[in-house]
Design an enzyme around this catalytic site. Structure first.
Site, PDB file in Angstrom:
ATOM      1  N   GLU A   1       0.813  -1.215   0.000  1.00  0.00           N
ATOM      2  CA  GLU A   1       0.000   0.000   0.000  1.00  0.00           C
ATOM      3  C   GLU A   1       0.848   1.267   0.000  1.00  0.00           C
ATOM      4  O   GLU A   1       0.498   2.253  -0.652  1.00  0.00           O
ATOM      5  CB  GLU A   1      -0.891   0.014   1.253  1.00  0.00           C
TER       6      GLU A   1
ATOM      7  N   ASP B   1      -7.902   6.444  -9.498  1.00  0.00           N
ATOM      8  CA  ASP B   1      -8.302   5.075  -9.832  1.00  0.00           C
ATOM      9  C   ASP B   1      -9.812   4.877  -9.852  1.00  0.00           C
ATOM     10  O   ASP B   1     -10.293   3.757  -9.965  1.00  0.00           O
ATOM     11  CB  ASP B   1      -7.671   4.095  -8.840  1.00  0.00           C
TER      12      ASP B   1
ATOM     13  N   THR C   1      -8.232   7.961  -1.272  1.00  0.00           N
ATOM     14  CA  THR C   1      -7.715   6.771  -0.603  1.00  0.00           C
ATOM     15  C   THR C   1      -6.918   7.243   0.602  1.00  0.00           C
ATOM     16  O   THR C   1      -6.058   8.117   0.470  1.00  0.00           O
ATOM     17  CB  THR C   1      -6.822   5.948  -1.550  1.00  0.00           C
TER      18      THR C   1
END
Length: 308
Positions: free
Chosen positions: A89, A107, A112
């Site tokens: 990650e 994305d 995120t």
């Protein structure tokens, strides 16, 4: 951060996800991000094994699982799992230093953020902030809840900009919000993945493979979600609980997970390092208990966890 860690699928608890497909409640009762996407051309969804059967059968299953060794849930192994995930990650083993991370990776998942990559577009960020606000009503993210509900299931920032990223970073400095991230991680991803892996007769490595796939693909029931990938693997190989060879089944599961990753539209998001040069390496070496020392490569960088 590295490429997106999950396809836009389902970020809700598995029992809620199953209800969307098994007729428990009407469609209007299912949050937007928990509904099957109308435009997704996938095979028919499969049933979530942790949400099936009678209440007594589920109770007996949970009791059987509870009697099994801790496996990945052992604190030392869970720490290893967190470091492995963080290498994928965040390209670092210091996962505790990433609670305040937040950005839009482009994305389709919106923002995120956090230690495992909670997304504003995949419902898990909304679940996290709702649960945190229930315990801490005056937190700095509470005022963004209406916007998070509105953008759920999309990549929109409407109502979040400006200010949301700063509010997230500020809140992440508080122990209570860091604990809330850990709790949401366990409830949505870690605990269901480990329980199901134990049900399938898998050891510590297999439990991690399930957990990482749950994070990567989301707890979706469609073919490119975690439960669909598991179903496809079971069509090709028996689980250890069914009398099959654990290593063979896990190799097949990794094949299916890798195949799902390779369907992503952006080549930068199709990097399969976490399988090819990490999990597959541990499996090939027969390290079924994830025993240090561990060495793997992620996106070309080498990571190590020394022996205790």
């Amino acid at each position: 951060m590295k490429p997106a860690t999950r396809i836009i699928l389902i970020g809700a608890p598995v029992a809620i996800a199953a209800s969307a497909f098994l007729g428990i409640g009407g469609k209007e009762e299912i949050p937007l991000a928990d509904r099957p996407r109308e435009d997704r051309k996938t095979a028919a969804p499969v049933q979530n094994p942790l949400a099936s059967g009678t209440a007594s059968e589920r109770q007996a299953l949970e009791a059987r699982i509870a009697r099994m060794p801790a496996g990945l849930a052992h604190p030392a192994k869970k720490e290893i799992a967190a470091q492995l995930v963080s290498s994928a990650e965040h390209s670092t083993l210091d996962w505790r230093g990433r609670y305040g991370a937040i950005e839009d990776l482009g994305d389709g998942n919106g923002y995120t953020a956090g230690s495992i990559g909670f997304c504003s577009g995949t419902n898990d960020m909304l679940q996290l902030v709702e649960a945190y606000t229930a315990d801490h009503p005056d937190n700095g993210l509470a005022r963004y809840l209406p916007a998070l509900r509105k953008v759920d299931g999309s990549d929109s920032h409407e109502g979040l900009d400006p200010g949301f990223t700063d509010a997230w970073s500020t809140e992440a400095a508080k122990p209570a919000f860091r604990a809330a991230q850990d709790a949401a991680r366990d409830r949505i991803y870690f605990d269901p993945a480990v329980r199901l892996a134990k049900m399938d007769g898998l050891g510590t490595l297999g439990q991690f493979i399930y957990y990482d796939a749950m994070l990567l693909h989301g707890p979706g029931l469609a073919r490119d979600g975690f439960y669909g990938i598991r179903r496809a693997a079971m069509d090709r190989a028996r689980t250890a609980a069914e009398g099959g060879a654990e290593k063979r089944y896990l190799n097949v599961f990794l094949d299916e997970s890798r195949s799902a990753m390779r369907t992503r539209t952006n080549p930068a998001w199709r990097d399969t390092s976490r399988i090819d040069t990490a999990q597959r390496v541990f499996l090939r070496n027969g390290n079924m208990r994830l025993t240090p020392p561990l060495q793997w490569r992620m996106y070309g960088e080498t990571f190590r966890i020394p022996a205790s």
